[in-house]
Design an enzyme around this catalytic site. Structure first.
Site, short mmCIF file in Angstrom:
data_model
loop_
_atom_site.label_atom_id
_atom_site.label_comp_id
_atom_site.label_asym_id
_atom_site.label_seq_id
_atom_site.Cartn_x
_atom_site.Cartn_y
_atom_site.Cartn_z
N GLU A 149 -1.85 8.81 8.51
CA GLU A 149 -0.42 8.42 8.54
C GLU A 149 0.34 9.13 9.66
O GLU A 149 1.39 8.68 10.08
CB GLU A 149 0.25 8.75 7.20
CG GLU A 149 -0.13 7.83 6.05
CD GLU A 149 0.65 6.51 6.04
OE1 GLU A 149 1.77 6.46 6.54
OE2 GLU A 149 0.09 5.51 5.55
N CYS A 171 -4.58 -1.54 -1.79
CA CYS A 171 -4.80 -0.11 -1.96
C CYS A 171 -5.79 0.09 -3.11
O CYS A 171 -5.55 -0.39 -4.22
CB CYS A 171 -3.46 0.55 -2.29
SG CYS A 171 -3.59 2.29 -2.72
N ASP A 178 0.88 -1.18 0.00
CA ASP A 178 0.00 0.00 0.00
C ASP A 178 0.92 1.22 0.00
O ASP A 178 2.13 1.09 0.18
CB ASP A 178 -0.89 -0.04 1.26
CG ASP A 178 -1.79 1.17 1.38
OD1 ASP A 178 -2.43 1.53 0.38
OD2 ASP A 178 -1.85 1.78 2.46
N SER A 179 0.33 2.40 -0.13
CA SER A 179 1.15 3.62 -0.05
C SER A 179 1.62 3.87 1.37
O SER A 179 2.44 4.75 1.60
CB SER A 179 0.34 4.81 -0.53
OG SER A 179 -0.76 4.99 0.34
N HIS A 203 -6.90 2.88 4.15
CA HIS A 203 -6.52 3.65 5.35
C HIS A 203 -7.72 3.98 6.24
O HIS A 203 -7.58 4.11 7.45
CB HIS A 203 -5.89 4.99 4.95
CG HIS A 203 -4.45 4.93 4.58
ND1 HIS A 203 -4.02 4.44 3.38
CD2 HIS A 203 -3.34 5.33 5.25
CE1 HIS A 203 -2.70 4.54 3.32
NE2 HIS A 203 -2.26 5.08 4.44
N CYS A 217 -11.00 3.31 0.75
CA CYS A 217 -9.55 3.49 0.90
C CYS A 217 -9.16 2.66 2.11
O CYS A 217 -9.80 2.75 3.17
CB CYS A 217 -9.24 4.96 1.13
SG CYS A 217 -7.53 5.27 1.64
N1 DGL Z 1 -4.79 3.01 1.16
C1 DGL Z 1 -4.84 3.67 -0.13
C2 DGL Z 1 -6.17 3.36 -0.84
O1 DGL Z 1 -6.81 2.38 -0.49
C3 DGL Z 1 -4.46 5.09 0.05
C4 DGL Z 1 -4.19 5.79 -1.22
C5 DGL Z 1 -3.29 6.98 -1.12
O2 DGL Z 1 -2.12 6.80 -0.78
O3 DGL Z 1 -3.76 8.06 -1.46
O4 DGL Z 1 -6.57 4.03 -1.76
#
Ligand code: DGL
Length: 270
Positions: free
Chosen positions: A155, A76, A13-14, A189, A187
């Site tokens: 984050e 993600c 993921d990011s 997150h 998302c």
């Molecule tokens: N967890 C990512 C998602 O599901 C986050 C994306 C991001 O880094 O903007 O989209």
């Protein structure tokens, strides 16, 4: 025995968001080993262009394959929307992506009004728009909102509940005006602030979490290719990050997947 069956599953993921998917995978497939990358040096993905996200996703997937991954979970929504098709064309191993739980949301909504909160990229993506076209029979039953800034707040370890409330309130008000009774968090997150989001609604809303169904899909895909680990013992988790700040990742990994090891800094480049 498949020679790759004991290889790790690559998950990325990011940032920390994909840990929710990793946690569901560990619950469902505890004998597997996992290699997780938090690509924090490139976070957030959601405010980047198509080609930047696509190139980065291909780099991260290539890195995981070089590290011996037998399957990839793109944990993600943004990365999946941008690059899952291309990755499946480029790489021969199973690649599992995630998408907002819009189908289950539409199915269970009593008011036939559902909301989706995701990154701006995901909401505007062709992949998501086709899903909306398929499911939005009354053409106004789905309210999908991009929420820039929320990934960054999640984050950061020092975010206060007031900051979260200030960012989220206008979105919640828009969902309430639309009369939604079900909300899909698009998302990975956002699950970490599910309680805070729910508490801002005046009337209760049902929040859809797809991590368990993703974990079941991982199992199904591995089984179909004879790639499930045959060991009975618990597998391992290795956490890697391209970012500098390892604290949030360590803390959340400890809470979610009882991770007690170290996070390894890595560089992923072409
Ligand atoms: N967890 C990512 C998602 O599901 C986050 C994306 C991001 O880094 O903007 O989209």
């Amino acid at each position: 025995m498949n020679p790759y069956e004991n290889a790790p599953i690559g998950v990325f993921d990011s940032g920390v968001g994909g840990l929710s998917i990793l946690s569901a995978c560990l619950n469902n497939l505890p004998s597997e080993s996992y290699l997780y990358i938090a690509d924090s040096a490139y976070a957030p993905y959601g405010d980047k262009t198509d080609s930047v996200i696509r190139d980065r996703v291909i780099q991260v997937v290539s890195y995981l394959i070089e590290r011996g991954a037998k399957a990839i979970v793109i944990a993600c929504n943004t990365a999946t929307a941008a690059a899952v098709h291309e990755c499946r064309e480029l790489f021969a191993l199973p690649i599992i992506g995630v998408e907002p739980g819009l189908k289950p949301a539409v199915k269970i909504s009593q008011s036939k009004r559902v909301g989706v909160l995701a990154t701006q990229y995901t909401v505007e993506s062709q992949k998501f728009q086709s899903l909306v076209m398929q499911l939005d029979q009354q053409s106004d039953s789905i309210t999908a909102l991009g929420c820039p800034g929320l990934v960054e707040l999640i984050e950061s370890q020092h975010t206060t509940s007031q900051e979260l409330e200030a960012l989220l309130t206008p979105y919640i008000e828009q969902f309430e005006r639309a009369g939604i009774d079900t909300l899909a968090l698009g998302c990975t997150h956002y699950g970490f602030v599910e309680k805070e989001i729910s508490a801002l609604f005046r009337d209760p809303v049902k929040v859809i979490d797809t991590s368990t169904s993703i974990a079941l899909e991982v199992e199904r895909r591995l089984k179909a290719m004879n790639l499930l680990s045959s060991t009975r013992a618990n597998g391992s988790v290795e956490l890697l990050t391209t970012g500098k700040d390892r604290e949030v990742l360590c803390a959340l990994a400890n809470r979610l997947v009882h991770f007690e090891g170290d996070v390894t800094p890595i560089e992923v480049s072409k």
